[in-house]
Enzyme design. Structure first.
Site, short mmCIF file in Angstrom:
data_model
loop_
_atom_site.label_atom_id
_atom_site.label_comp_id
_atom_site.label_asym_id
_atom_site.label_seq_id
_atom_site.Cartn_x
_atom_site.Cartn_y
_atom_site.Cartn_z
N ASN A 16 0.85 -1.19 0.00
CA ASN A 16 0.00 0.00 0.00
C ASN A 16 0.89 1.25 0.00
O ASN A 16 1.71 1.43 0.90
CB ASN A 16 -0.91 -0.02 1.23
CG ASN A 16 -1.93 1.10 1.21
OD1 ASN A 16 -1.58 2.25 0.99
ND2 ASN A 16 -3.18 0.77 1.47
N ASP A 18 -0.18 4.46 0.03
CA ASP A 18 -0.90 5.66 0.47
C ASP A 18 0.01 6.65 1.19
O ASP A 18 -0.06 7.86 0.97
CB ASP A 18 -2.05 5.28 1.41
CG ASP A 18 -3.20 4.60 0.70
OD1 ASP A 18 -3.20 4.55 -0.54
OD2 ASP A 18 -4.10 4.09 1.41
N HIS A 19 0.86 6.14 2.08
CA HIS A 19 1.61 7.05 2.94
C HIS A 19 2.87 7.60 2.28
O HIS A 19 3.51 8.49 2.85
CB HIS A 19 1.87 6.40 4.29
CG HIS A 19 0.59 6.18 5.05
ND1 HIS A 19 -0.22 7.21 5.45
CD2 HIS A 19 -0.05 5.04 5.41
CE1 HIS A 19 -1.29 6.73 6.05
NE2 HIS A 19 -1.22 5.42 6.04
N ARG A 27 4.14 18.54 2.49
CA ARG A 27 4.85 19.76 2.13
C ARG A 27 4.40 20.35 0.79
O ARG A 27 4.97 21.34 0.32
CB ARG A 27 6.36 19.48 2.07
CG ARG A 27 6.99 19.17 3.42
CD ARG A 27 7.03 20.39 4.32
NE ARG A 27 7.90 21.42 3.80
CZ ARG A 27 9.20 21.52 4.08
NH1 ARG A 27 9.78 20.62 4.88
NH2 ARG A 27 9.93 22.49 3.57
N HIS A 52 -5.60 3.70 -1.75
CA HIS A 52 -6.95 4.05 -1.31
C HIS A 52 -7.24 5.48 -1.74
O HIS A 52 -6.64 6.43 -1.22
CB HIS A 52 -7.04 3.90 0.21
CG HIS A 52 -8.41 4.15 0.76
ND1 HIS A 52 -8.69 4.00 2.12
CD2 HIS A 52 -9.58 4.52 0.19
CE1 HIS A 52 -9.96 4.28 2.33
NE2 HIS A 52 -10.51 4.61 1.18
N ARG A 54 -9.38 8.13 -1.12
CA ARG A 54 -10.38 8.57 -0.15
C ARG A 54 -11.19 9.74 -0.70
O ARG A 54 -10.73 10.48 -1.56
CB ARG A 54 -9.70 8.99 1.16
CG ARG A 54 -9.31 7.82 2.05
CD ARG A 54 -8.71 8.31 3.35
NE ARG A 54 -8.53 7.21 4.30
CZ ARG A 54 -9.42 6.87 5.21
NH1 ARG A 54 -10.57 7.53 5.31
NH2 ARG A 54 -9.19 5.87 6.03
N ARG A 58 -6.97 12.74 1.00
CA ARG A 58 -5.95 13.12 1.98
C ARG A 58 -4.56 12.59 1.62
O ARG A 58 -3.57 13.10 2.11
CB ARG A 58 -6.33 12.64 3.38
CG ARG A 58 -6.28 11.15 3.57
CD ARG A 58 -6.60 10.74 5.00
NE ARG A 58 -7.95 11.08 5.39
CZ ARG A 58 -8.53 10.65 6.51
NH1 ARG A 58 -7.85 9.87 7.33
NH2 ARG A 58 -9.77 10.95 6.79
N GLU A 79 -8.60 0.63 -3.40
CA GLU A 79 -9.55 0.66 -2.29
C GLU A 79 -10.47 1.85 -2.45
O GLU A 79 -10.01 2.97 -2.75
CB GLU A 79 -8.81 0.73 -0.96
CG GLU A 79 -7.95 -0.49 -0.69
CD GLU A 79 -7.22 -0.43 0.64
OE1 GLU A 79 -6.83 -1.50 1.15
OE2 GLU A 79 -7.04 0.69 1.17
N THR A 110 -8.72 3.41 8.57
CA THR A 110 -9.94 2.60 8.57
C THR A 110 -10.06 1.84 9.88
O THR A 110 -9.16 1.11 10.28
CB THR A 110 -9.92 1.61 7.39
OG1 THR A 110 -9.72 2.34 6.18
CG2 THR A 110 -11.24 0.87 7.30
N GLU A 160 -11.34 -9.43 2.23
CA GLU A 160 -10.11 -9.09 2.95
C GLU A 160 -10.48 -8.90 4.42
O GLU A 160 -11.27 -8.01 4.75
CB GLU A 160 -9.47 -7.83 2.40
CG GLU A 160 -8.19 -7.46 3.14
CD GLU A 160 -7.42 -6.30 2.52
OE1 GLU A 160 -6.60 -5.69 3.23
OE2 GLU A 160 -7.64 -6.02 1.32
N HIS A 199 -4.33 -4.72 7.59
CA HIS A 199 -4.53 -3.56 8.45
C HIS A 199 -3.74 -3.72 9.75
O HIS A 199 -3.93 -4.66 10.50
CB HIS A 199 -6.00 -3.30 8.79
CG HIS A 199 -6.22 -1.87 9.26
ND1 HIS A 199 -6.27 -0.81 8.38
CD2 HIS A 199 -6.33 -1.34 10.50
CE1 HIS A 199 -6.42 0.32 9.06
NE2 HIS A 199 -6.47 0.03 10.34
N GLY A 200 -2.83 -2.78 9.94
CA GLY A 200 -2.05 -2.71 11.17
C GLY A 200 -0.91 -3.72 11.26
O GLY A 200 -0.22 -3.78 12.29
N GLY A 221 1.00 -1.37 4.31
CA GLY A 221 1.50 -0.10 3.81
C GLY A 221 2.29 0.71 4.82
O GLY A 221 3.48 0.93 4.66
#
Length: 252
Positions: A16, A18-19, A27, A52, A54, A58, A79, A110, A160, A199-200, A221
């Site tokens: 993932n 996303d981050h 920035r 994802h 969103r 974000r 996602e 999530t 999932e 997740h996590g 991710g």
């Protein structure tokens, strides 16, 4: 097929990104580039790229999805919330996979699985629309028998299972969550579903989940992005994949 799986898939890793986009957006720069992250993750052994989109954009943005989709050599797992905007966008992009997820504007990440039982008609309609465009659909749900049954009835071929409660727990509570996930995997398999999880998960708690024989894919991710700060992006992907494959082979 990667060097970690010379004779075929053992367990797939969806990375993932996303981050990576979160860091870019912090920035307002054009770097780090999620596209570059996706392509390097593939080279390092990722079996899919998860992202994802969103509703509040974000992290991942529409332009990211559009840029990444045609460049992947593996597959995109997009996602998305169960909204007309997101389903229509996915149908235009046509990723290999769409994972339908719950979404709340105020949440940091999530917080649980999609309530397929409560929103059955909406989910069923979204599944049908996406599958009509040749997209494989996954539902991100809790390891709950009723939710798994509803997912199968809605026509989704993949689920999932949400591993967040397992990841946040420890000791006896974590063992209980692991048993719940194991039972959910068996329930999904009995209904003919492909079962993924995520997740996590991170480098010291993924082993027990990866060892569950019938889980086909883990989507991870934040932990990979965080570890990449110290180990480098490609090394972080390779390490996670090696841990997963090692746990699965050790279990079998």
């Amino acid at each position: 097929m990667s060097f970690l799986q010379p004779s075929g898939p053992v367990i797939d890793l969806g990375v993932n990104i996303d981050h990576v986009a979160t860091l870019r957006n912090a920035r307002g720069t054009v770097y780090p580039d999620p596209l570059r992250a996706a392509l390097l993750a593939e080279q390092a052994g990722a079996d899919a790229i998860t992202l994802h989109l969103r509703e509040d954009r974000r992290h991942i943005r529409d332009a990211d999805v559009i840029a990444i989709a045609p460049r992947l050599i593996t597959r995109m797992n997009l996602e998305a919330a169960v909204t007309a905007e997101m389903i229509d966008f996915a149908c235009r992009i046509k990723p290999s996979d769409v994972c339908l997820v719950p979404e709340k504007r105020h949440e940091v990440t999530t917080e649980g699985g999609l309530d397929v039982v409560r929103y059955f008609k909406e989910v069923q309609a979204a599944v049908a629309q996406l599958q009509g465009e040749g997209i494989r659909v996954s539902l991100f749900i809790d390891a709950d028998e009723a939710q798994i049954a509803a997912a199968a009835e809605a026509g989704a071929p993949v689920i999932e299972l949400h591993t967040g409660r397992y990841a946040d727990a420890d000791g006896a509570a974590q063992r209980g969550e692991l048993e719940r996930i194991q039972a959910g995997v068996l329930a999904g398999v009995r209904r003919g579903l492909k079962v993924n999880a995520g997740h996590g998960l991170h480098y010291s708690n993924v082993q027990a989940i990866a060892a569950i024989r019938d889980i086909a894919e883990l989507n991870i991710g934040h932990a990979i992005v965080a570890h990449a700060v110290f180990a480098g992006w490609e090394n972080a992907v390779r390490e996670m994949k090696a841990i997963m494959v090692g746990a699965r082979l050790g279990a079998t």
